[in-house]
Design a protein around this motif. Structure first.
Motif, PDB file in Angstrom:
ATOM      1  N   MET A   1      44.695  71.923  45.841  1.00 56.22           N
ATOM      2  CA  MET A   1      45.331  71.982  47.160  1.00 56.22           C
ATOM      3  C   MET A   1      44.309  72.318  48.242  1.00 56.22           C
ATOM      4  O   MET A   1      44.330  71.730  49.331  1.00 56.22           O
ATOM      5  N   ILE A   2      43.413  73.264  47.969  1.00 54.14           N
ATOM      6  CA  ILE A   2      42.379  73.625  48.948  1.00 54.14           C
ATOM      7  C   ILE A   2      41.447  72.449  49.199  1.00 54.14           C
ATOM      8  O   ILE A   2      41.095  72.145  50.352  1.00 54.14           O
ATOM      9  N   ASN A   3      41.050  71.754  48.138  1.00 51.94           N
ATOM     10  CA  ASN A   3      40.154  70.607  48.287  1.00 51.94           C
ATOM     11  C   ASN A   3      40.805  69.495  49.100  1.00 51.94           C
ATOM     12  O   ASN A   3      40.149  68.818  49.897  1.00 51.94           O
ATOM     13  N   ALA A   4      42.111  69.289  48.873  1.00 53.27           N
ATOM     14  CA  ALA A   4      42.825  68.222  49.586  1.00 53.27           C
ATOM     15  C   ALA A   4      43.066  68.569  51.047  1.00 53.27           C
ATOM     16  O   ALA A   4      43.285  67.675  51.873  1.00 53.27           O
ATOM     17  N   ALA A   5      43.026  69.866  51.393  1.00 54.59           N
ATOM     18  CA  ALA A   5      43.302  70.285  52.766  1.00 54.59           C
ATOM     19  C   ALA A   5      42.166  69.963  53.730  1.00 54.59           C
ATOM     20  O   ALA A   5      42.347  70.025  54.946  1.00 54.59           O
ATOM     21  N   ASP A   6      40.995  69.623  53.214  1.00 50.25           N
ATOM     22  CA  ASP A   6      39.834  69.280  54.037  1.00 50.25           C
ATOM     23  C   ASP A   6      39.518  70.384  55.053  1.00 50.25           C
ATOM     24  O   ASP A   6      39.348  70.130  56.246  1.00 50.25           O
ATOM     25  N   ILE A   7      39.433  71.605  54.558  1.00 49.73           N
ATOM     26  CA  ILE A   7      39.070  72.749  55.405  1.00 49.73           C
ATOM     27  C   ILE A   7      37.555  72.762  55.578  1.00 49.73           C
ATOM     28  O   ILE A   7      36.811  72.638  54.611  1.00 49.73           O
TER      29      ILE A   7
END
Length: 453
Positions: free
Chosen positions: A389-395
Motif C-alpha cells: 500500500m505504501i509503495n502504491a501510494a507514490d509518497i
C-alpha cells in the motif's frame, strides 16, 4: 509429542478472545518490524547504489598507495600512470567476478560562462562507461531518479561532440546556463564577446550550452577547455549539487596535460566478492612491483556517508526491534500468567496423576510458541500488505544529504524478517518457560486447593 501439541492447541481454544488479542498484538508488532526492516533495506540499497555507481566509487577502487589522501596534492606521484592502468585493467579483465571497469580522473577547477566562474569539482569518466552505469539494472531499480538527467542526455549520446560535459543543477543555475546542447540547436550563434553586467547578459548566456573549464596543469601552467553542456543532473549527495561537472577522461587529461588517472574502479557481479577481489588484486600488483591500495565500497574512509548512515540506521533498527520484542514478550507473559492462574487446580491434578514438572512446563511453552507463530505469520501478511500500500501510494520525500526527492518504498528483506522472527520466537518461549516453571514448582496440595483454579 504430537499429542502434547494437540493438547496445547486445545488449551489455547479455551480462551479464544484473550489469545486472539495476544496474537493480534504479536502480529501488529511484527508487522511494524517488517515495514521498518523493509525501509532500512530500501535505504541500504539506495545509498549503496549511489555510492558504488552514481558517486563512482565502484565495488573496489584501486589507487596508488597513499593516493586517497595525496593524489590531489601530488598527482604526478600518487596517480596511476598509463602502465599502471594497463596492469590493473588487464588483471580485472581476466577475473570473471568483475563485470566492468572504469578509469576516473578527478580534480578541482573553475567552471565559467564567459562572464563569471565558479569553483567546481571535476570528474573525468569515459562517456560509454557513464552510460553503462546510469542504465545498469541496479541503478534503474534503486536510484533511477538520480540516474535520469534533469535536462538533456548523458554524454555518451553525443559521440561527435568534442568535450561534451554534464553539469550539476546547482552549478548550471549559478552559471545561468538554462539550455543544454539539444535546446540551442538552431538558435542564432551566441555573441563572441558577451555584454557582461548588462541587461543582455542573461539572454546571451542562454543562447549556447558552452561551459569553460579552467585549471592548472600538473606542471603548473594555466589551461582551459571549452565544453558543451549536454545534460544537467542531480548529484548523489547534496554537497556536490552546486559544483560538480562530468566530462570525459580525455578532456580532463587535456586540461591537466597528463596521461594519468586518479583511480580505477571495478564493478563486480556480486558485491560480496569485494573484499576478496581487493586483497587478491593488491597482492597481484605487489608481486608485479606496483604498490596500490584497493578500497572496497564499504570502507569508511572511502565512503564515509554510506558507512556512517547505515551504521546509524542499523543501530536504530536494532534498538526498536529489541523494544518491540520486549513489549511482545510482556504481552505473552501477561496472557500466559492469567491462563496458568485460571488452570491452577488443573495443573495440580496433572501433577497428582504423575505428570512431571518438565512435561507441564513444556506444554505451556508449546502454547506460547503456537501463539508466537500465529502472530508472526499474520504479521508477515499484514506487513507485506502495508508495504504494498505504501509503495502504491507514490509518497515522495527528501532524504537528508540527497538533492531532490525520491519515492518512499518499502522493500522487506527475507533475511531481516527471518532474523526478527528468530529473535521473537525463542524470547517468547523463554518467557513462557519462566512463567510456567514458577507455577508448576508449587506444592501439589497447594495447587489443588488454590481458590483461583
Amino acid at each position: 509429542m504430537q499429542r502434547s501439541w494437540a493438547v496445547a492447541l486445545r488449551n489455547l481454544q479455551r480462551n479464544r478472545r484473550r489469545n486472539a488479542a495476544t496474537v493480534a498484538a504479536i502480529a501488529f508488532g511484527y508487522a511494524g518490524l517488517v515495514v521498518l526492516g523493509g525501509y532500512a533495506a530500501r535505504v541500504d540499497r539506495f545509498l549503496r547504489t549511489n555510492a558504488v555507481y552514481l558517486q563512482h566509487a565502484g565495488h573496489v577502487a584501486v589507487w596508488m598507495k597513499g593516493g586517497l589522501d595525496r593524489a590531489g596534492a601530488e598527482p604526478e606521484r600518487y596517480q596511476l600512470d598509463a602502465a599502471a592502468q594497463q596492469r590493473i585493467l588487464a588483471w580485472a579483465g581476466a577475473d570473471p567476478r568483475v563485470e566492468f571497469t572504469a578509469r576516473y580522473l578527478r580534480g578541482m577547477g573553475l567552471a565559467g560562462n564567459g562572464c563569471t566562474t565558479q569553483p567546481t569539482r571535476l570528474f573525468g569518466v569515459e562517456p560509454e562507461v557513464l552510460g553503462r552505469i546510469v542504465r545498469h539494472p541496479e541503478v534503474q531499480g534503486w536510484s533511477s531518479e538520480l540516474a535520469t538527467p534533469v535536462k538533456g542526455r548523458w554524454m555518451d549520446a553525443y559521440p561527435k561532440v568534442q568535450h561534451a560535459s554534464a553539469v550539476s543543477v546547482g552549478l548550471a543555475e549559478m552559471l545561468r546556463k538554462r539550455r543544454v546542447y539539444d535546446e540551442v540547436q538552431g538558435l542564432p550563434p551566441a555573441a563572441t564577446i558577451l555584454d557582461c553586467d548588462t541587461e543582455k547578459e542573461a539572454e546571451q548566456l542562454a543562447q549556447d550550452a558552452n561551459v569553460q573549464v579552467m585549471s592548472m596543469t600538473y606542471d603548473g601552467m594555466f589551461n582551459a577547455v571549452d565544453t558543451e553542456m549536454t545534460a544537467t543532473f542531480h548529484y548523489a549527495e547534496a554537497h556536490g549539487e552546486n559544483g560538480t561537472l562530468y566530462t570525459s577522461v580525455s578532456t580532463l587529461q587535456t586540461l591537466f596535460a597528463t596521461d594519468r588517472v586518479t583511480y580505477v574502479a571495478l564493478f563486480l557481479k556480486d558485491p560480496a566478492d569485494a573484499a576478496n577481489v581487493a586483497a587478491e588484486l593488491t597482492a597481484a600488483m605487489a608481486a608485479a612491483g606496483l604498490q596500490v591500495e584497493a578500497l572496497t565500497y564499504d570502507e569508511e574512509r572511502w565512503n564515509p556517508y554510506y558507512v556512517g548512515t547505515m551504521a546509524f540506521i542499523g543501530s536504530m533498527i536494532g534498538i526498536i526491534t529489541l523494544l518491540v520484542s520486549l513489549v511482545l514478550i510482556l504481552t505473552v507473559i501477561g496472557a500466559l500468567t492469567l491462563s496458568i492462574l485460571e488452570r491452577t487446580r488443573e495443573i495440580g491434578t496433572w501433577r497428582a496423576l504423575g505428570f512431571g514438572r518438565g512435561v507441564l512446563t513444556s506444554l505451556v511453552v508449546q502454547e506460547a510458541f503456537l501463539l508466537a507463530v500465529l502472530g508472526v505469520v499474520a504479521g508477515v501478511v499484514i506487513g507485506l500488505m502495508a508495504a504494498a500500500m505504501i509503495n502504491a501510494a507514490d509518497i515522495r520525500f527528501s532524504p537528508p544529504g540527497v538533492p531532490g526527492t525520491i519515492a518512499l518504498l518499502i522493500k522487506p528483506s527475507p533475511l531481516t524478517c527471518a532474523v526478527q522472527a528468530v529473535l521473537i520466537l525463542p524470547s517468547v518461549c523463554v518467557a513462557a518457560w519462566l512463567v510456567a516453571r514458577a507455577q508448576v514448582r508449587r506444592n501439589v496440595v497447594e495447587l489443588l486447593t488454590a481458590q483461583s483454579g
